[in-house]
Design a protein around this motif. Structure first.
Motif, mmCIF file in Angstrom:
data_model
loop_
_atom_site.group_PDB
_atom_site.id
_atom_site.type_symbol
_atom_site.label_atom_id
_atom_site.label_comp_id
_atom_site.label_asym_id
_atom_site.label_seq_id
_atom_site.Cartn_x
_atom_site.Cartn_y
_atom_site.Cartn_z
ATOM 1 N N ARG A 1 39.318 53.150 29.094
ATOM 2 C CA ARG A 1 40.714 53.068 28.663
ATOM 3 C C ARG A 1 41.570 52.243 29.613
ATOM 4 N N PHE A 2 41.463 50.942 29.505
ATOM 5 C CA PHE A 2 42.420 50.079 30.197
ATOM 6 C C PHE A 2 42.554 48.781 29.420
ATOM 7 N N ARG A 3 43.667 48.130 29.623
ATOM 8 C CA ARG A 3 43.908 46.861 28.933
ATOM 9 C C ARG A 3 44.706 45.943 29.841
ATOM 10 N N LEU A 4 44.151 44.759 30.124
ATOM 11 C CA LEU A 4 44.842 43.773 30.947
ATOM 12 C C LEU A 4 45.836 43.002 30.097
ATOM 13 N N ALA B 1 39.248 44.963 37.825
ATOM 14 C CA ALA B 1 39.634 44.033 36.755
ATOM 15 C C ALA B 1 40.937 43.335 37.111
ATOM 16 N N CYS B 2 41.879 44.084 37.695
ATOM 17 C CA CYS B 2 43.149 43.495 38.133
ATOM 18 C C CYS B 2 42.911 42.506 39.268
ATOM 19 N N LEU C 1 37.437 40.703 28.843
ATOM 20 C CA LEU C 1 37.407 41.988 29.543
ATOM 21 C C LEU C 1 37.987 43.110 28.688
ATOM 22 N N ASN C 2 39.046 42.827 27.966
ATOM 23 C CA ASN C 2 39.628 43.837 27.078
ATOM 24 C C ASN C 2 38.657 44.203 25.955
ATOM 25 N N SER C 3 37.943 43.198 25.473
ATOM 26 C CA SER C 3 36.952 43.431 24.427
ATOM 27 C C SER C 3 35.815 44.297 24.947
ATOM 28 N N TYR C 4 35.386 44.013 26.178
ATOM 29 C CA TYR C 4 34.285 44.782 26.780
ATOM 30 C C TYR C 4 34.740 46.212 27.087
ATOM 31 N N ALA C 5 36.013 46.361 27.439
ATOM 32 C CA ALA C 5 36.576 47.692 27.688
ATOM 33 C C ALA C 5 36.545 48.520 26.407
ATOM 34 N N GLU C 6 36.854 47.859 25.296
ATOM 35 C CA GLU C 6 36.801 48.544 23.996
ATOM 36 C C GLU C 6 35.377 48.984 23.686
ATOM 37 N N GLY D 1 39.373 34.980 29.672
ATOM 38 C CA GLY D 1 38.707 36.025 30.433
ATOM 39 C C GLY D 1 39.337 37.387 30.208
ATOM 40 N N VAL D 2 40.652 37.437 30.146
ATOM 41 C CA VAL D 2 41.374 38.693 29.896
ATOM 42 C C VAL D 2 40.965 39.270 28.539
ATOM 43 N N HIS D 3 40.908 38.419 27.525
ATOM 44 C CA HIS D 3 40.506 38.878 26.195
ATOM 45 C C HIS D 3 39.065 39.396 26.207
#
Length: 256
Positions: A74-77, A41-42, A64-69, A60-62
């Motif tokens: 457990r990660f957040r860009l 992701a990074c 990916l963070n949404s998909y992580a949730e 895109g960051v939002h």
């Protein structure tokens, strides 16, 4: 569809249709090239920063963070920091607005004229405008579902109601079209009536409304409430001057 569960997750979160389409497209393209890990992701973020605008990277960051949730990873860009511009390149002028209204009336586009009058006279978002019916103008206000599934009240000024209802009497939605169709039609009107394409889109009417309301009342908190903004800083963005206007002003000030 692989992302059906994610789509249901976004719907439960109250995301708009456009956000759901955007997020699922981003995640789908991401998964074709990258692994679903924090390191990848990074790497996606670094590579995206080299080829995309900061605003596009942040969408895109939002996503990916949404998909992580959704996947309980457990990660957040962190979003890319973007300094807000203090001016914009183009704004709709009163002369352009009046020209558009006159041309639409003269060509018999009464429904589109009514739409322009309502967009410019209420400052509604396009998603909110699509919920407005002719019957609402007769009442004088309407409660619409805005961002984040929050309802807010839109007031129709007396003069606007009188003028629109005197010419437009079709029942139902003012414009029974999708926002994509409306945007394309506005671009066609811009070309036909020799108006800058950049200023003739649905959201510019919202900014036009904000600038003109503030010019008359000078009450930023009142304007914030009218626009339905959670933060006054968001409201301030609508009051930025054009770069040409900044240039003219500084030329008047600095004469030494």
């Amino acid at each position: 569809m692989v992302l059906e569960g994610y789509i249901r997750h976004l719907k439960r979160k109250g995301r708009s249709k456009s956000t759901i389409v955007s997020y699922t497209s981003i995640i789908s393209n991401y998964l074709k090239t990258y692994k679903w890990t924090f390191d990848d992701a990074c790497r996606w973020k670094e590579e995206s920063m080299q080829r995309l605008k900061p605003s596009s990277v942040n969408i895109g960051v939002h996503a990916l963070n949404s998909y992580a949730e959704y996947t309980k990873v457990r990660f957040r860009l962190k979003p890319v920091k973007v300094q807000m511009q203090q001016y914009v390149e183009n704004q709709m002028t009163m002369a352009q607005y009046q020209k558009l209204c006159t041309c639409l009336l003269n060509d018999g586009h009464i429904r589109w004229w009514a739409a322009v009058r309502i967009l410019a006279g209420t400052g509604v978002r396009i998603s909110e405008f699509l919920q407005i019916r002719t019957e609402d103008l007769k009442i004088g206000y309407v409660d619409v579902c805005g961002k984040g599934t929050k309802y807010r009240r839109i007031w129709f000024p007396a003069q606007l109601r009188q003028e629109v209802l005197s010419k437009f009497k079709e029942p139902g939605f003012i414009l029974p079209y999708s926002d994509g169709v409306i945007r394309k039609r506005f671009h066609a009107f811009a070309k036909k009536y020799h108006i800058q394409k950049e200023v003739l889109h649905p959201h510019e009417f919202r900014a036009f409304y904000a600038r003109n309301v503030y010019e008359k009342c000078k009450d930023i908190k009142f304007l914030q409430d009218l626009l339905g903004h959670a933060s006054v800083q968001t409201t301030m963005r609508y009051l930025r001057k054009t770069s040409k206007g900044v240039g003219r002003r500084i030329s008047k000030i600095v004469t030494w």
